[in-house]
Design a protein around this motif. Structure first.
Motif, PDB file in Angstrom:
ATOM      1  N   LEU A  47       2.811  -0.082 -11.540  1.00 44.16           N
ATOM      2  CA  LEU A  47       3.553   0.717 -12.200  1.00 44.16           C
ATOM      3  C   LEU A  47       4.979   0.160 -12.399  1.00 44.16           C
ATOM      4  N   GLY A  48       5.341  -0.626 -11.646  1.00 43.59           N
ATOM      5  CA  GLY A  48       6.847  -1.359 -11.850  1.00 43.59           C
ATOM      6  C   GLY A  48       6.766  -2.551 -12.943  1.00 43.59           C
ATOM      7  N   VAL A  49       5.509  -3.171 -13.139  1.00 44.38           N
ATOM      8  CA  VAL A  49       5.219  -4.111 -14.235  1.00 44.38           C
ATOM      9  C   VAL A  49       5.284  -3.336 -15.495  1.00 44.38           C
ATOM     10  N   GLU A  50       4.343  -2.118 -15.503  1.00 44.28           N
ATOM     11  CA  GLU A  50       4.314  -1.556 -16.650  1.00 44.28           C
ATOM     12  C   GLU A  50       5.687  -0.701 -17.370  1.00 44.28           C
ATOM     13  N   THR A  51       6.484  -0.596 -16.261  1.00 45.07           N
ATOM     14  CA  THR A  51       7.864   0.234 -16.672  1.00 45.07           C
ATOM     15  C   THR A  51       8.962  -0.762 -16.958  1.00 45.07           C
ATOM     16  N   ARG A  52       8.945  -1.887 -16.358  1.00 46.95           N
ATOM     17  CA  ARG A  52      10.053  -2.864 -16.510  1.00 46.95           C
ATOM     18  C   ARG A  52       9.498  -4.201 -17.444  1.00 46.95           C
ATOM     19  N   TYR A  53       8.396  -4.613 -17.503  1.00 45.93           N
ATOM     20  CA  TYR A  53       7.839  -5.443 -18.380  1.00 45.93           C
ATOM     21  C   TYR A  53       6.582  -5.026 -19.078  1.00 45.93           C
ATOM     22  N   PRO A  54       6.862  -4.166 -20.065  1.00 43.41           N
ATOM     23  CA  PRO A  54       5.766  -3.666 -20.621  1.00 43.41           C
ATOM     24  C   PRO A  54       4.944  -4.755 -21.410  1.00 43.41           C
ATOM     25  N   GLU A  55       5.619  -5.683 -22.056  1.00 43.15           N
ATOM     26  CA  GLU A  55       4.847  -6.717 -22.632  1.00 43.15           C
ATOM     27  C   GLU A  55       4.277  -7.589 -21.985  1.00 43.15           C
ATOM     28  N   GLU A  56       4.807  -7.850 -20.810  1.00 40.96           N
ATOM     29  CA  GLU A  56       3.968  -8.630 -19.760  1.00 40.96           C
ATOM     30  C   GLU A  56       2.637  -7.758 -19.380  1.00 40.96           C
ATOM     31  N   ALA A  57       2.913  -6.379 -19.178  1.00 40.86           N
ATOM     32  CA  ALA A  57       1.665  -5.446 -18.656  1.00 40.86           C
ATOM     33  C   ALA A  57       0.627  -5.765 -19.716  1.00 40.86           C
ATOM     34  N   GLU A  58       0.960  -5.630 -20.957  1.00 39.71           N
ATOM     35  CA  GLU A  58       0.038  -5.819 -22.257  1.00 39.71           C
ATOM     36  C   GLU A  58      -0.682  -7.340 -22.230  1.00 39.71           C
ATOM     37  N   ARG A  59       0.315  -8.328 -22.142  1.00 40.26           N
ATOM     38  CA  ARG A  59      -0.202  -9.567 -21.999  1.00 40.26           C
ATOM     39  C   ARG A  59      -1.408  -9.830 -20.906  1.00 40.26           C
ATOM     40  N   ARG A  60      -0.954  -9.133 -19.894  1.00 40.76           N
ATOM     41  CA  ARG A  60      -2.123  -9.453 -18.602  1.00 40.76           C
ATOM     42  C   ARG A  60      -3.283  -8.517 -18.944  1.00 40.76           C
ATOM     43  N   SER A  61      -3.168  -7.612 -19.592  1.00 46.87           N
ATOM     44  CA  SER A  61      -4.323  -6.685 -20.077  1.00 46.87           C
ATOM     45  C   SER A  61      -5.304  -7.488 -20.777  1.00 46.87           C
ATOM     46  N   THR A  72       0.918  -1.076  -0.105  1.00 45.71           N
ATOM     47  CA  THR A  72       0.154   0.017   0.058  1.00 45.71           C
ATOM     48  C   THR A  72       1.067   1.258  -0.150  1.00 45.71           C
ATOM     49  N   GLU A  73       1.891   1.160   0.706  1.00 45.39           N
ATOM     50  CA  GLU A  73       2.675   2.397   0.620  1.00 45.39           C
ATOM     51  C   GLU A  73       3.563   2.591  -0.631  1.00 45.39           C
ATOM     52  N   ALA A  74       4.132   1.551  -0.995  1.00 41.78           N
ATOM     53  CA  ALA A  74       4.686   1.685  -2.344  1.00 41.78           C
ATOM     54  C   ALA A  74       3.456   2.311  -3.562  1.00 41.78           C
ATOM     55  N   HIS A  75       2.381   1.753  -3.536  1.00 36.98           N
ATOM     56  CA  HIS A  75       1.365   2.321  -4.414  1.00 36.98           C
ATOM     57  C   HIS A  75       1.051   3.668  -4.373  1.00 36.98           C
ATOM     58  N   LEU A  76       0.996   4.184  -2.760  1.00 36.50           N
ATOM     59  CA  LEU A  76       0.739   5.463  -2.886  1.00 36.50           C
ATOM     60  C   LEU A  76       1.905   6.548  -2.910  1.00 36.50           C
ATOM     61  N   ALA A  77       3.158   5.918  -2.986  1.00 35.54           N
ATOM     62  CA  ALA A  77       4.281   6.641  -3.261  1.00 35.54           C
ATOM     63  C   ALA A  77       4.803   6.808  -4.773  1.00 35.54           C
ATOM     64  N   GLY A  78       3.968   5.876  -5.471  1.00 34.14           N
ATOM     65  CA  GLY A  78       4.138   5.860  -6.904  1.00 34.14           C
ATOM     66  C   GLY A  78       5.287   5.011  -7.099  1.00 34.14           C
ATOM     67  N   ALA A  79       6.036   4.199  -6.338  1.00 35.34           N
ATOM     68  CA  ALA A  79       7.079   3.359  -6.454  1.00 35.34           C
ATOM     69  C   ALA A  79       6.799   1.994  -7.345  1.00 35.34           C
ATOM     70  N   GLU A  80       7.890   1.650  -7.922  1.00 39.72           N
ATOM     71  CA  GLU A  80       8.022   0.426  -8.737  1.00 39.72           C
ATOM     72  C   GLU A  80       8.193  -0.877  -7.901  1.00 39.72           C
ATOM     73  N   VAL A  81       8.870  -0.558  -6.868  1.00 38.39           N
ATOM     74  CA  VAL A  81       9.246  -2.145  -6.124  1.00 38.39           C
ATOM     75  C   VAL A  81       8.754  -1.922  -4.762  1.00 38.39           C
ATOM     76  N   ILE A  82       8.138  -2.981  -4.519  1.00 41.07           N
ATOM     77  CA  ILE A  82       7.438  -3.144  -2.743  1.00 41.07           C
ATOM     78  C   ILE A  82       8.645  -3.407  -1.950  1.00 41.07           C
ATOM     79  N   GLU A  83       9.019  -2.718  -0.970  1.00 40.53           N
ATOM     80  CA  GLU A  83      10.316  -2.913  -0.179  1.00 40.53           C
ATOM     81  C   GLU A  83       9.620  -3.888   0.823  1.00 40.53           C
ATOM     82  N   VAL A  84       9.518  -5.164   0.641  1.00 45.81           N
ATOM     83  CA  VAL A  84       9.241  -6.151   1.695  1.00 45.81           C
ATOM     84  C   VAL A  84      10.411  -6.635   2.472  1.00 45.81           C
ATOM     85  N   PRO A  85      10.363  -6.991   3.758  1.00 36.13           N
ATOM     86  CA  PRO A  85      11.542  -7.347   4.390  1.00 36.13           C
ATOM     87  C   PRO A  85      12.073  -9.035   4.222  1.00 36.13           C
ATOM     88  N   ALA A  86      11.185  -9.576   3.376  1.00 34.05           N
ATOM     89  CA  ALA A  86      11.704 -11.126   3.533  1.00 34.05           C
ATOM     90  C   ALA A  86      10.787 -11.618   2.080  1.00 34.05           C
TER      91      ALA A  86
END
Length: 263
Positions: free
Chosen positions: A131-145, A38-52
């Motif tokens: 956002l991270g998927v769309e930026t780093r893997y645009p073909e996957e974002a398109e395929r998912r859509s 949720t924090e990553a989404h609100l911050a407009g980040a590409e990566v979710i910083e999880v601890p594990a």
């Protein structure tokens, strides 16, 4: 469509066989991963910083309170109506929820683990925001859509249809327990959605409509019953978290990607 009326709605033969009479589906309490996403989404980040890694992400402080509140609610169930089997996803957030709830309720039942109840595996998209998927893997974002959530499988991961296969296997085993059993499963939001899909024989459109408009609440309870131990299950309650509010514990909503329909 009355999804409980017949065996023509996609229910497997195994689900129709004699077996368990009650099924409780519990989503785990809020996790540190939920908060980070949720924090990553609100911050407009590409990566979710999880601890594990996903399997090892623990409950948050609020999640631990929710698990305790869940246990207090379960303690009110009369002994003759308590689950005689509690099975959890092996992921830490689910197992911690299950064990805390059972201990708080004072139940003597042993928490079992079944990897088929684990969360959907995201493969190369793990830890990425939309956002991270769309930026780093645009073909996957398109395929998912293009494919939609039910059938899209990220490289190294699972589609919702893959998870549904696991669920059909779990339901098959529940029916081999014999009649009279009450079972509680502690798992994840997508897994609970797909239990509904399988049990109720939903179409793809019905599933995606439900997923687009509903988030499974942390530590919520969904209940299916069939007193005769055979025939179709009846959905008695869905996504109930009143027990949290009653005890002054926060109700949290950490849903997945709401863009679920094929383009």
């Amino acid at each position: 469509m009355d999804s409980h009326s017949s065996n023509d709605d996609g229910l497997t033969e195994a689900v129709q066989e004699s077996g368990a009479v009650e099924l409780l589906l519990i989503r785990h309490g809020e996790s540190e991963g939920n908060v980070a996403a949720t924090e990553a989404h609100l911050a407009g980040a590409e990566v979710i910083e999880v601890p594990a890694r996903d399997a090892d992400v623990n409950l948050s402080g609020v999640g631990r309170e929710q698990a305790t509140a869940l246990g207090n609610a379960l303690a009110r169930i009369a002994e003759e109506f308590r689950p005689d089997a509690v099975v959890s996803s092996p992921y830490a957030r689910a197992l911690q929820t299950a064990q805390t709830a059972v201990d708080t309720a004072g139940w003597s039942v042993k928490v079992q683990v079944d990897e088929r109840l684990r969360d959907r595996e995201l493969g190369i998209l793990d830890r990425l925001t939309r956002l991270g998927v769309e930026t780093r893997y645009p073909e996957e974002a398109e395929r998912r859509s293009w494919l939609g959530k039910l059938y899209y499988r990220p490289p190294g991961g699972e589609s919702w249809a893959d998870v549904a296969l696991r669920i059909r296997s779990v339901l098959d085993e529940l029916n081999n327990l014999g009649t009279g059993h009450r079972v509680m499963l502690v798992c994840h939001d997508a897994v609970i959605m797909l239990f509904r899909y399988v049990i109720e024989g939903m179409s793809e459109q019905e599933l995606l409509d439900l997923a687009a408009g509903t988030s499974i609440l942390n530590a919520s309870i969904t209940k299916y019953v069939r007193p005769a131990g055979e025939g179709p299950w009846k959905l008695e309650s869905f996504n109930v978290a009143d027990h949290l509010a009653e005890q002054g514990v926060a109700i949290t909503e950490h849903g997945g990607d709401s863009s679920v329909r094929p383009r």
